[in-house]
Design an enzyme around this catalytic site. Structure first.
Site, PDB file in Angstrom:
ATOM      1  N   LYS A  69       0.871  -1.271  -0.033  1.00  0.00           N
ATOM      2  CA  LYS A  69      -0.076  -0.074   0.013  1.00  0.00           C
ATOM      3  C   LYS A  69       0.907   1.114  -0.096  1.00  0.00           C
ATOM      4  CE  LYS A  69      -3.701  -2.576   2.206  1.00  0.00           C
ATOM      5  NZ  LYS A  69      -4.437  -2.922   3.407  1.00  0.00           N
TER       6      LYS A  69
ATOM      7  N   GLN B  35      -4.498  -1.812   9.725  1.00  0.00           N
ATOM      8  CA  GLN B  35      -4.627  -3.073   9.157  1.00  0.00           C
ATOM      9  C   GLN B  35      -4.958  -4.098  10.197  1.00  0.00           C
ATOM     10  OE1 GLN B  35      -3.711  -3.570   6.042  1.00  0.00           O
ATOM     11  NE2 GLN B  35      -3.893  -5.563   6.078  1.00  0.00           N
TER      12      GLN B  35
ATOM     13  N   ASP C 290     -10.955   2.572   4.299  1.00  0.00           N
ATOM     14  CA  ASP C 290     -11.246   1.267   4.271  1.00  0.00           C
ATOM     15  C   ASP C 290     -12.746   0.935   4.040  1.00  0.00           C
ATOM     16  OD1 ASP C 290      -9.212  -0.905   3.936  1.00  0.00           O
ATOM     17  OD2 ASP C 290      -8.787  -0.493   6.356  1.00  0.00           O
TER      18      ASP C 290
HETATM   19  N1  GUN Z   1      -6.559  -7.069   6.452  1.00  0.00           N
HETATM   20  C1  GUN Z   1      -7.168  -8.052   5.238  1.00  0.00           C
HETATM   21  N2  GUN Z   1      -7.845  -7.135   4.479  1.00  0.00           N
HETATM   22  C2  GUN Z   1      -7.656  -5.853   4.868  1.00  0.00           C
HETATM   23  C3  GUN Z   1      -8.224  -4.569   4.361  1.00  0.00           C
HETATM   24  O1  GUN Z   1      -8.687  -4.311   3.331  1.00  0.00           O
HETATM   25  N3  GUN Z   1      -7.725  -3.362   5.152  1.00  0.00           N
HETATM   26  C4  GUN Z   1      -7.423  -3.785   6.293  1.00  0.00           C
HETATM   27  N4  GUN Z   1      -7.195  -2.508   7.066  1.00  0.00           N
HETATM   28  N5  GUN Z   1      -7.217  -4.694   7.058  1.00  0.00           N
HETATM   29  C5  GUN Z   1      -7.309  -5.892   6.094  1.00  0.00           C
END
Ligand code: GUN
Length: 293
Positions: free
Chosen positions: A52, A96, A119
């Site tokens: 990211k 995350q 998100d």
């Molecule tokens: N863990 C697995 N997928 C995601 C996601 O799309 N965003 C976040 N913040 N954590 C995750």
């Protein structure tokens, strides 16, 4: 049979975002800024967050990574979130997941300002999605929608079967596919761990979206001839074929399922890259204040 190239579509989207960022900067506007909170050092989370951040650099975003040890207290984490909520330079941020046991995930998600929740996990964004109001749609479902759109996959009147009811993928996906929108208008079946005779459902799918996290679970005899198959699985399995010692495996046994499909997404290179592109798209929307104006 068409293999949907998520890597290519994601690159196209990142290039579109980069163009917009350049235009914003040329007009003297503020550089879009995404922040990420990473707790502990789970291998999967580390590599997702690293991707990211790398994507942010690629499109010209500013990015900030805040790391905490896995023994961090909930109080400390909530304080960090409050700081990001109040930081005028930060347009959007993510925490995350998964988080360690001592942290209440719902409390964390609800403490993120909906306006910065790129998100799309906050109940306000989820509720607005259900009601067809402007919102941040969570990155993986948003990525799948864009893949289907860009490949002109017909959805209206089709039977879409979603396997898996997670808050992040399966549940929002089932809602999006049923919406009365250009991409949508499907008749949706949502299957999960308590579904009886799963195969009888998957065999009826015109569009099959697999988000179980069970490597190669979906075999050829579970799929209808001509189906569209979207594989959301990304399980890390040990491998001698890669330098890192692991590889990502999808929920679908690709080699035997692909010949039956009209469209199929591979793993890697299907849905995965789209998740990151969608997160950045949401961040750009946040920077432009287009959702909550
Ligand atoms: N863990 C697995 N997928 C995601 C996601 O799309 N965003 C976040 N913040 N954590 C995750």
């Amino acid at each position: 049979m068409t293999i949907i190239d998520g890597k290519k579509v994601a690159q196209d989207i990142l290039a579109e975002i980069a163009g917009e960022v350049e235009a914003i900067k040329a007009k003297g506007g503020k550089t879009p800024h995404l922040a990420a909170i990473l707790v502990g050092n789970d291998g999967g989370s580390e590599s997702y967050v690293a991707s990211k951040i790398k994507a942010c650099e690629k499109v010209g975003f500013k990015s900030t990574l805040l790391r905490f040890p896995d023994y961090v207290t909930e109080e400390k984490l909530l304080q960090a979130i409050a700081n990001l909520n109040n930081d005028k330079d930060v347009d959007g941020f993510i925490v995350q997941l998964p988080l360690p046991r001592q942290i209440n995930e719902h409390k964390v998600i609800e403490s993120v300002l909906p306006q910065k929740d790129v998100d799309g996990f906050h109940p306000i964004n989820v509720g607005r999605m259900v009601l067809n109001l402007p919102c941040y749609v969570s990155a993986t479902p948003y990525g799948i929608v864009q893949l289907l759109e860009r490949y002109h996959v017909p959805t209206s009147g089709k039977h879409c079967v979603v396997v898996g009811r997670s808050h992040i993928v399966g549940s929002p996906m089932s809602i999006l596919m049923a919406k009365n929108t250009l991409l949508g208008n499907c008749t949706v079946t949502l299957c999960h761990s308590k579904t009886e005779n799963l195969k009888s459902h998957t065999q009826k799918a015109d569009i099959l979206i697999c988000a179980l996290g069970s490597p190669e679970f979906v075999k050829a005899d579970m799929v209808k001839e001509g189906a569209v198959v979207i594989d959301v699985g990304t399980t890390r399995v040990a491998s001698t074929e890669t330098k890192s010692g692991f590889k990502l495996q999808g929920d679908v046994k690709f080699d035997e399922v692909a010949p039956k499909c009209s469209f199929i997404t591979p793993v890697p290179g299907g849905v995965g890259p789209m998740t990151i592109a969608s997160l950045l798209k949401n961040t750009l929307l946040a920077a432009k204040k287009e959702i909550y104006s």
